[in-house]
Write an enzyme that holds these catalytic residues in place. Structure first.
Site, PDB file in Angstrom:
ATOM      1  N   SER A   1      67.943   8.902 -52.681  1.00 23.23           N
ATOM      2  CA  SER A   1      67.532   8.673 -54.065  1.00 23.23           C
ATOM      3  C   SER A   1      67.939   9.842 -54.953  1.00 23.23           C
ATOM      4  O   SER A   1      67.882  11.006 -54.549  1.00 23.23           O
ATOM      5  CB  SER A   1      66.012   8.498 -54.117  1.00 23.23           C
ATOM      6  OG  SER A   1      65.540   8.598 -55.445  1.00 23.23           O
TER       7      SER A   1
ATOM      8  N   VAL B   1      62.093   8.726 -61.939  1.00 26.76           N
ATOM      9  CA  VAL B   1      61.620  10.080 -61.658  1.00 26.76           C
ATOM     10  C   VAL B   1      62.700  11.097 -62.007  1.00 26.76           C
ATOM     11  O   VAL B   1      62.442  12.119 -62.661  1.00 26.76           O
ATOM     12  CB  VAL B   1      61.197  10.220 -60.176  1.00 26.76           C
ATOM     13  CG1 VAL B   1      60.981  11.687 -59.803  1.00 26.76           C
ATOM     14  CG2 VAL B   1      59.930   9.419 -59.909  1.00 26.76           C
TER      15      VAL B   1
ATOM     16  N   ASP C   1      66.262  11.004 -57.122  1.00 26.82           N
ATOM     17  CA  ASP C   1      65.064  11.830 -57.348  1.00 26.82           C
ATOM     18  C   ASP C   1      65.177  13.161 -56.615  1.00 26.82           C
ATOM     19  O   ASP C   1      64.797  14.214 -57.149  1.00 26.82           O
ATOM     20  CB  ASP C   1      63.806  11.112 -56.842  1.00 26.82           C
ATOM     21  CG  ASP C   1      63.471   9.848 -57.606  1.00 26.82           C
ATOM     22  OD1 ASP C   1      64.161   9.553 -58.600  1.00 26.82           O
ATOM     23  OD2 ASP C   1      62.515   9.157 -57.202  1.00 26.82           O
TER      24      ASP C   1
ATOM     25  N   LYS D   1      67.102   0.168 -66.388  1.00 29.89           N
ATOM     26  CA  LYS D   1      66.594   1.270 -65.567  1.00 29.89           C
ATOM     27  C   LYS D   1      67.735   2.256 -65.341  1.00 29.89           C
ATOM     28  O   LYS D   1      68.801   1.870 -64.867  1.00 29.89           O
ATOM     29  CB  LYS D   1      66.089   0.725 -64.222  1.00 29.89           C
ATOM     30  CG  LYS D   1      65.641   1.778 -63.233  1.00 29.89           C
ATOM     31  CD  LYS D   1      65.206   1.102 -61.938  1.00 29.89           C
ATOM     32  CE  LYS D   1      64.855   2.110 -60.866  1.00 29.89           C
ATOM     33  NZ  LYS D   1      64.437   1.440 -59.601  1.00 29.89           N
TER      34      LYS D   1
ATOM     35  N   GLU E   1      56.738   8.814 -66.506  1.00 29.63           N
ATOM     36  CA  GLU E   1      57.950   7.992 -66.452  1.00 29.63           C
ATOM     37  C   GLU E   1      57.709   6.632 -67.104  1.00 29.63           C
ATOM     38  O   GLU E   1      56.564   6.234 -67.343  1.00 29.63           O
ATOM     39  CB  GLU E   1      58.394   7.797 -65.011  1.00 29.63           C
ATOM     40  CG  GLU E   1      57.383   7.055 -64.158  1.00 29.63           C
ATOM     41  CD  GLU E   1      57.987   6.460 -62.909  1.00 29.63           C
ATOM     42  OE1 GLU E   1      58.781   5.521 -63.052  1.00 29.63           O
ATOM     43  OE2 GLU E   1      57.648   6.924 -61.805  1.00 29.63           O
TER      44      GLU E   1
ATOM     45  N   LYS F   1      57.518   7.220 -51.218  1.00 30.26           N
ATOM     46  CA  LYS F   1      57.159   5.831 -50.897  1.00 30.26           C
ATOM     47  C   LYS F   1      57.289   5.597 -49.393  1.00 30.26           C
ATOM     48  O   LYS F   1      58.276   5.996 -48.770  1.00 30.26           O
ATOM     49  CB  LYS F   1      58.067   4.876 -51.667  1.00 30.26           C
ATOM     50  CG  LYS F   1      57.964   5.018 -53.179  1.00 30.26           C
ATOM     51  CD  LYS F   1      58.926   4.077 -53.886  1.00 30.26           C
ATOM     52  CE  LYS F   1      58.839   4.212 -55.397  1.00 30.26           C
ATOM     53  NZ  LYS F   1      59.502   5.423 -55.912  1.00 30.26           N
TER      54      LYS F   1
END
Length: 275
Positions: free
Chosen positions: A136, A104, A138, A84, A23, A155
């Site tokens: 998220s 991600v 992700d 981002k 990434e 995380k």
């Protein structure tokens, strides 16, 4: 879909050489300069040392770039206008010809469509603490993109039990590389079990092939704990996290703002260890 490969990646795909996607948000938004540039260089070096070819992914002028040159990596590390982007932002990035760093979710999306089967990152996103509806991007990307994502867990600032439950409910297979628990980035243990412990990369490859033969469309999450030398003791980590959560509550920080706030606070309170 406009994919722009550098020569090395194009040749590697043609010759069916092993490629590892990386990434770019960690370069543009995850670390300060010059640590971000050093990290990007080191990540690519480590991939090469393990007999694979690194493919750092980013968006430049609205084109999905798979494999970056040194100028592009340095630009990600220094240009404050780099955006981002998550999956929802991809059509905006293309239409407006933006320069963007991939998360991600967007890295997995682009890597899979580029024909890359493995993507390595640090910690994935998940369900945010105190707001179960804030998930998220992700996670849904893992549920619909059949790639192998190598990471050190989610995380630790996230709601880890809810994140683990989400992965299970949505059919994302979680493998533990020589471990029985899902790591919590930056500690080796979370108290949450993986679906299967494996001991070798060959086992992971066999399971990925079986997934493909079954035509399942979800990712395989290959959890690799951080090395013991770099692990932060769980007790120390919980103390730092507890202090950071109290500060977030005092400042009425919640929703999508809480995770970046907690990450920044934990980095400061740990003297950079959680970076």
């Amino acid at each position: 879909m406009n994919l722009k490969f550098n020569e090395e990646i194009a040749d590697a795909l043609a010759d069916k050489k092993p490629i590892v996607a990386l990434e770019s948000t960690v370069i543009a938004h995850g670390l300060p300069f010059p640590q971000n540039l050093e990290t990007a260089t080191n990540l690519e070096r480590i991939v090469r040392e393990n007999c694979a070819i690194p493919a750092t992914i980013a968006v430049f002028d609205g084109e999905f770039c798979v494999g970056l040159n040194q100028y592009q990596i340095e630009r990600l590390a220094t240009d404050k206008t780099i955006r981002k982007i998550s999956r929802r932002d991809l059509p905006i990035a293309v239409a407006k010809k933006l320069n963007c760093a991939t998360t991600v979710s967007t890295t997995a999306f682009i890597a899979y469509r580029a024909g890359i089967k493995v993507f390595a990152t640090g910690g994935i996103g998940g369900v945010h603490r105190g707001f179960a509806a804030d998930v998220s991007a992700d996670l849904p990307e893992l549920a619909r993109t059949p790639i192998v994502v190598v990471c050190s867990g989610a995380k630790i600032v996230l709601d880890l039990p809810a994140t683990r439950e989400w992965l299970e409910t949505n059919g994302v297979c979680v493998l533990g590389f020589q471990c029985d628990e899902l790591p919590a980035f930056y500690t080796r243990q979370s108290g949450l079990t993986v679906d299967e412990r494996i001991e070798t990369p060959e086992e992971a490859a066999q399971i990925a092939r079986a997934r493909d033969e079954l035509n399942l469309q979800s990712a395989i999450l290959l959890a690799v704990p951080v090395p013991e030398d770099f692990e932060i003791e769980a007790q120390e980590l919980e103390k730092i996290l507890s202090e950071s959560l109290k500060l977030a509550d005092a400042n009425k920080i919640s929703g999508k703002e809480i995770t970046p706030f907690l990450l920044a606070q934990m980095s400061e309170k740990s003297a950079g260890k959680t970076l």
